[in-house]
Scaffold this active site. Structure first.
Site, mmCIF file in Angstrom:
data_model
loop_
_atom_site.group_PDB
_atom_site.id
_atom_site.type_symbol
_atom_site.label_atom_id
_atom_site.label_comp_id
_atom_site.label_asym_id
_atom_site.label_seq_id
_atom_site.Cartn_x
_atom_site.Cartn_y
_atom_site.Cartn_z
ATOM 1 C CB CYS A 241 33.761 39.995 44.573
ATOM 2 S SG CYS A 241 34.650 41.250 43.548
ATOM 3 N N GLY A 242 33.295 38.602 41.799
ATOM 4 C CA GLY A 242 32.885 38.405 40.861
ATOM 5 C C GLY A 242 33.302 38.381 39.939
#
Length: 285
Positions: A241-242
């Site tokens: 993800c981030g």
């Protein structure tokens, strides 16, 4: 409504029924993206589920790393849990102020440490409040509790392992970010990161796994979402993800589906997008 499982996901009703159990420990793992300019600990102090301890994802991390909230050493994790009065023999329920967001990260951290008696509160603090369950602003009474751990190294991957998986295709890599970030259509919220995604990865936006009220969709529904995104569930999965937070929502969904061969890429795009020698793709997978 969640099918209550104290190892993955429990409902607000389940927690209300068990709130006074002597070996229950509740953790508030609320965390906000920096751009939201909200104070998670301040909101906890203003009101939380009775007896909840605040789990600071940014502090309970490897602060020697330049990457955000990387997994801490086993020793640091054990030390912080002891000070919070969380240890062996406890059933843990973790929640956050968004519904299901950062709580899943803490669930994954405990699982990485070999602790399985932990569940995410389905719908989190918003659902708890909406249903009129009790809230308090008192600090919890804490007594030290010893914790033993057994780190499950297969549940976390580093950049070298992810790069190899991207080339070899022996894992399916799944990215939890919003589709426009995955495609590289918009700038990344963290300064200095390139836009795009890890080559040969698939995109399952974490919000697509949630209902409008912030609860998680059924295992059958989440399975269909993964399959529709082209995720080969016969392969072991690497979840990204981030910064390693919402990837854990994908891990939680997979665990509920009965798929246990999943790992989180802890550095996620905060690491991959930073280094120009790592390849990226843009557009759809």
């Amino acid at each position: 409504m969640a099918s209550d499982d104290p190892r993955t996901l429990v409902s607000t009703t389940w927690l209300a029924d068990h709130l006074k159990d002597p070996d229950l420990r509740v953790l508030d793992a609320t965390w906000f993206m920096p751009a939201e300019a909200r104070d998670a600990q301040g909101e906890y102090e203003a009101g939380h589920i009775p007896g909840a301890r605040f789990f600071d994802i940014d502090e309970i991390s490897d602060q020697r790393s330049e990457l955000p909230h990387m997994m801490p050493s086993t020793e640091k994790f054990m030390s912080r849990m002891r000070k919070m009065g969380v240890g062996d023999g406890h059933q843990i329920v973790v929640y956050d102020g968004m519904g299901i967001f950062s709580a899943a990260r803490v669930w994954w951290m405990f699982r990485l440490m070999g602790k399985t008696d932990i569940a995410v509160l389905d719908g989190g603090f918003p659902k708890w409040q909406a249903e009129g369950h009790p809230v308090e602003d008192l600090p919890p009474v804490i007594r030290d509790r010893h914790m033993t751990t057994s780190r499950q190294n297969q549940m976390v991957k580093d950049v070298t392992q992810v790069a190899a998986a991207s080339k070899l295709g022996d894992y399916v890599i799944v990215d939890a970010r919003a589709p426009e970030r995955f495609r590289g259509d918009v700038p990344e919220p963290r300064e200095g990161l390139r836009a795009g995604h890890i080559p040969n990865s698939r995109n399952v936006f974490y919000r697509d796994l949630l209902n409008p009220d912030g609860t998680m969709k059924s295992p059958d529904a989440t399975r269909r979402i993964f399959e529709a995104a082209g995720v080969d569930l016969s392969k072991p999965a690497i979840l990204s993800c981030g910064s390693g937070v919402t990837a854990a929502i994908l891990a939680l969904a997979m665990e509920r589906m009965g798929k246990t061969d999943h790992a989180v890429y802890d550095g996620s795009w905060s690491e991959w997008g930073l280094f120009p020698d790592l390849p990226i793709q843009t557009g759809d997978a």
